[in-house]
Design an enzyme around this catalytic site. Structure first.
Site, PDB file in Angstrom:
ATOM      1  N   HIS A  11      37.585  46.079  33.145  1.00 51.95           N
ATOM      2  CA  HIS A  11      38.843  46.394  33.835  1.00 51.95           C
ATOM      3  C   HIS A  11      39.323  45.236  34.709  1.00 51.95           C
ATOM      4  O   HIS A  11      40.313  45.361  35.421  1.00 51.95           O
ATOM      5  CB  HIS A  11      38.602  47.640  34.722  1.00 51.95           C
ATOM      6  N   ASP A  69      35.551  49.121  29.676  1.00 51.07           N
ATOM      7  CA  ASP A  69      36.171  49.457  30.965  1.00 51.07           C
ATOM      8  C   ASP A  69      35.458  50.666  31.563  1.00 51.07           C
ATOM      9  O   ASP A  69      35.415  51.732  30.939  1.00 51.07           O
ATOM     10  CB  ASP A  69      37.648  49.762  30.703  1.00 51.07           C
ATOM     11  N   SER A  85      46.488  48.843  35.092  1.00 47.14           N
ATOM     12  CA  SER A  85      45.868  50.027  35.674  1.00 47.14           C
ATOM     13  C   SER A  85      46.944  50.898  36.342  1.00 47.14           C
ATOM     14  O   SER A  85      47.850  51.373  35.658  1.00 47.14           O
ATOM     15  CB  SER A  85      44.759  49.597  36.639  1.00 47.14           C
TER      16      SER A  85
END
Lengths: 275, 275
Positions: B254, B221, B145
């Site tokens: 995620h 995600d 991320s």
């Protein structure tokens, strides 16, 4: 039961469910890992019992078991370690009350209205799993520390119910160590003969089946001498000819780094027994 | 540097160190996994950059990377994601301030006195590692991320410094998405030309080496469309003939369950490049 987490993991799903438990008289959560094989056919189940202070989250986020469960086609069910909630008796210490159910049915006030983790793990939870998820009747059980105590005592008290059992750094002789004595006295009262119904060393003497025990214990575990003392179980198993594989692991402590390092071998052990 | 955790893990050691960072003007922590091979000879290093809200703990407790690092003989260094402490500027939001350093050197008040994560990751931390631990000069870099953004931008801006790079669900085009615009404006001021020095999509156009990019992105995600948009990086790589393996993983979100599911393949990718 209500699904509250659903996350892809190693080709399967790491889920968390919530349900109202009549046994514990509160809302409970448990983790379920469904391997990819479970989409096509029922799979055997490994029940994992966690240790002091844990919820259903510790094992599913830290042990790295999903990879091995996906390889072997094993479902893993990881419940919380006690009843929970505002109306549930608690204690400020880490080793009593919420997070410290010790996998027994409390008889003493204020614990007896909720603390029935033995019945929850042995009866209510498997019935719920077996009526809602794609599982076979093959069950294994394992756990860590207080949960290792739970796995061993529950397997020893229920011959035929589990095909395999293992433990990481279990409390094998709670009747004789501080963690166990404090909890057993609070939950069961001051009657040591009742305590021995939840003591692996005592239960070995009368075990009705010779289910082999696989135990890993870190030699650098800070609780080894005061609380765990696996040698007492080794002696009881030798005396009563109960099969035990006790592996002392040099350098390892009591953490999930220790569990993660050997969980693959435990899952292979259970998978071989569960078929 | 002072060792504050030391735990046996997969035959090696999962350690955590603390040190006074002159670059960040505060005390910092980082995790180091030393595989068993490091007892006999220097090993290459993979730097792991974590995402928003993370400390040095998230990756080392949740990703399950140690097993693969032990197989391949790779050291993994996992720093914190920002300067920390009472004297360090902060913001109540998750996406700015402590836990959200964005791997750049802030020029704006109140951030510029501490927020220099770019220099910390590129210079200070490797110098510390290379003078204190048994490492070779072979370096890889990866992250998740915000940390995927850090890994990609740092590798693209420092040709020859890293032998391999990969990312999980990276923020590839921070100049053009809400998380990135908020942080870049706060840390660097309202000059989009400065933002593009920390934007992978922009940096691809002028990359001085064709270091292959390996990226995994979950299709489930929740940040995919608003914050991540890996297709923008795919288009830039196609336009500028930069090698990219972008793998869209159906069903994955995620979380670290996603990272754990594919970290083994990333570590194999880095190990092959790091020799």
């Amino acid at each position: 039961m209500q699904q509250i987490e659903h996350r892809a993991c190693f080709g399967g799903w790491q889920d968390v469910y919530q349900h109202a438990s009549p046994t514990l008289n509160c809302t409970m959560r448990f983790g379920v890992y469904l391997p990819p094989q479970a989409e096509r056919a029922p799979c055997p189940v490994l029940y994992w019992l966690s240790g002091l202070t844990c919820t259903e989250q510790n094992f599913i986020t830290k042990a790295g078991a999903q990879r091995y469960a996906a390889e072997h086609g094993l479902i893993i069910v990881a419940p919380d370690t006690s009843p929970r909630g505002e109306g549930v008796a608690d204690d400020p210490a880490d080793d009593l009350g919420q997070g410290a159910g010790f996998y027994l049915n409390a008889t003493e006030s204020p614990w007896s209205s909720h603390y029935r983790m033995y019945d929850y793990i042995v009866d209510e939870l498997p019935a719920l799993i077996e009526s809602n998820l794609p599982v076979t009747q093959a069950r294994g059980i394992s756990g860590h520390s207080m949960g290792g105590h739970g796995a061993l005592t529950i397997a020893l008290r229920n011959p035929g119910r589990y095909h395999s059992v293992s433990a990481f750094a279990p409390i094998v002789n709670p009747s004789e160590v501080p963690w166990g004595q404090k909890a057993l006295r609070a939950y069961l009262g001051d009657r040591p003969e009742d305590w021995r119904q939840h003591d692996s060393v005592a239960l070995i003497a009368t075990a009705a089946e010779r289910l082999p025990l696989l135990i890993d214990q870190g030699e650098a575990d800070p609780f080894l001498n005061a609380q765990l003392q696996p040698d007492r179980l080794r002696q009881a198993c030798e005396q009563h000819h109960h099969p035990l594989q006790l592996r002392l692991q040099p350098g390892y402590d009591h953490s999930y780094y220790f569990v993660a390092s050997f969980i693959g071998e435990h899952i292979a052990h259970h998978a071989a027994a569960l078929g």
